[in-house]
Motif scaffolding. Sequence first.
Motif, PDB file in Angstrom:
ATOM      1  N   GLY A  50       0.832  -1.301  -0.159  1.00  0.00           N
ATOM      2  CA  GLY A  50       0.058   0.029  -0.046  1.00  0.00           C
ATOM      3  C   GLY A  50       0.950   1.226  -0.083  1.00  0.00           C
ATOM      4  O   GLY A  50       0.323   2.524   0.111  1.00  0.00           O
ATOM      5  N   GLN A  51       2.056   1.284  -0.171  1.00  0.00           N
ATOM      6  CA  GLN A  51       2.923   2.311  -0.333  1.00  0.00           C
ATOM      7  C   GLN A  51       3.704   2.653  -1.587  1.00  0.00           C
ATOM      8  O   GLN A  51       4.174   1.473  -2.125  1.00  0.00           O
ATOM      9  CB  GLN A  51       4.083   2.225   0.917  1.00  0.00           C
ATOM     10  N   PRO A  52       4.166   3.734  -1.839  1.00  0.00           N
ATOM     11  CA  PRO A  52       4.927   3.863  -2.929  1.00  0.00           C
ATOM     12  C   PRO A  52       6.322   3.250  -2.426  1.00  0.00           C
ATOM     13  O   PRO A  52       6.624   3.410  -1.373  1.00  0.00           O
ATOM     14  CB  PRO A  52       5.008   5.587  -3.008  1.00  0.00           C
ATOM     15  N   VAL A  53       6.718   2.752  -3.400  1.00  0.00           N
ATOM     16  CA  VAL A  53       8.304   2.383  -3.414  1.00  0.00           C
ATOM     17  C   VAL A  53       9.442   2.602  -4.339  1.00  0.00           C
ATOM     18  O   VAL A  53       9.061   2.928  -5.533  1.00  0.00           O
ATOM     19  CB  VAL A  53       8.290   0.710  -3.568  1.00  0.00           C
ATOM     20  N   THR A  54      10.392   2.997  -3.636  1.00  0.00           N
ATOM     21  CA  THR A  54      11.661   3.234  -4.534  1.00  0.00           C
ATOM     22  C   THR A  54      12.475   2.028  -4.648  1.00  0.00           C
ATOM     23  O   THR A  54      13.021   1.342  -3.671  1.00  0.00           O
ATOM     24  CB  THR A  54      12.573   4.579  -3.910  1.00  0.00           C
ATOM     25  N   PHE A  55      12.797   1.704  -6.037  1.00  0.00           N
ATOM     26  CA  PHE A  55      13.529   0.360  -6.210  1.00  0.00           C
ATOM     27  C   PHE A  55      14.735   0.748  -7.150  1.00  0.00           C
ATOM     28  O   PHE A  55      14.882   1.417  -8.132  1.00  0.00           O
ATOM     29  CB  PHE A  55      12.565  -0.582  -6.922  1.00  0.00           C
ATOM     30  N   GLU A  56      15.861   0.549  -6.252  1.00  0.00           N
ATOM     31  CA  GLU A  56      17.177   0.963  -6.868  1.00  0.00           C
ATOM     32  C   GLU A  56      17.863  -0.376  -7.113  1.00  0.00           C
ATOM     33  O   GLU A  56      17.866  -1.271  -6.236  1.00  0.00           O
ATOM     34  CB  GLU A  56      18.047   1.897  -5.776  1.00  0.00           C
ATOM     35  N   VAL A  57      18.455  -0.483  -8.427  1.00  0.00           N
ATOM     36  CA  VAL A  57      19.190  -1.672  -8.612  1.00  0.00           C
ATOM     37  C   VAL A  57      20.392  -1.441  -9.408  1.00  0.00           C
ATOM     38  O   VAL A  57      20.588  -0.541 -10.434  1.00  0.00           O
ATOM     39  CB  VAL A  57      18.262  -2.611  -9.347  1.00  0.00           C
ATOM     40  N   GLN A  58      21.342  -2.371  -9.487  1.00  0.00           N
ATOM     41  CA  GLN A  58      22.662  -2.390  -9.885  1.00  0.00           C
ATOM     42  C   GLN A  58      22.778  -3.677 -10.398  1.00  0.00           C
ATOM     43  O   GLN A  58      23.080  -4.629  -9.675  1.00  0.00           O
ATOM     44  CB  GLN A  58      24.074  -1.763  -9.195  1.00  0.00           C
ATOM     45  N   ILE A  59      22.723  -4.113 -11.835  1.00  0.00           N
ATOM     46  CA  ILE A  59      22.878  -5.324 -12.196  1.00  0.00           C
ATOM     47  C   ILE A  59      24.213  -5.623 -12.487  1.00  0.00           C
ATOM     48  O   ILE A  59      25.082  -4.983 -13.148  1.00  0.00           O
ATOM     49  CB  ILE A  59      22.282  -5.407 -13.507  1.00  0.00           C
ATOM     50  N   ILE A  60      24.890  -6.713 -11.857  1.00  0.00           N
ATOM     51  CA  ILE A  60      26.125  -7.218 -11.555  1.00  0.00           C
ATOM     52  C   ILE A  60      26.676  -7.994 -12.803  1.00  0.00           C
ATOM     53  O   ILE A  60      27.677  -8.021 -13.454  1.00  0.00           O
ATOM     54  CB  ILE A  60      26.708  -7.526 -10.222  1.00  0.00           C
TER      55      ILE A  60
END
Length: 159
Positions: free
Chosen positions: A146-156
């Motif tokens: 139910g919350q806004p989500v920040t998704f940060e990713v680094q593809i290794i």
Amino acid sequence: MTSSAHPTSQAATATVQAGSFLTLHYRLAGPAGDVINTFGEKPATLSLGAGELSPAVEERLIGLEEGVRTTFELPAGEAFGEHNPDMQQWVARKLMNELGDPHEKYTAGDVVQFPTPDGLGTYAGAVVRVREDGAVLFDFNHPLAGQPVTFEVQIIGVL
């Protein structure tokens, strides 16, 4: 006469696809801050489509190239669904004693691991409150439901 393949100066960059096996760093955060953050730690490894990340989060990974680092903003409810009040449940103190330490004191905000019915895995519940008789109200929703989500990713790496 023999011929040999000559390596090209630029190798093809692997791209994330459905079913890819990934090594990555990622961070999931809501309005109150980080819930999961592997940056600065050992990277995570997972198989896309195995249910280790929500479908909405996995969808953001498709098409990313190895080496990329990016951030996505997911609107409230998209990443982990809406908060469902039916996912809150009272658990009797007797059952809590059977599942763990009978002297354990629970307070709001504690996260408790429960065994799955087949005994092969676990799932978590967050303590909402404790009654005078010792029963504990757990919320089994994902902490970011139910919350806004920040998704940060680094593809290794992508296999």
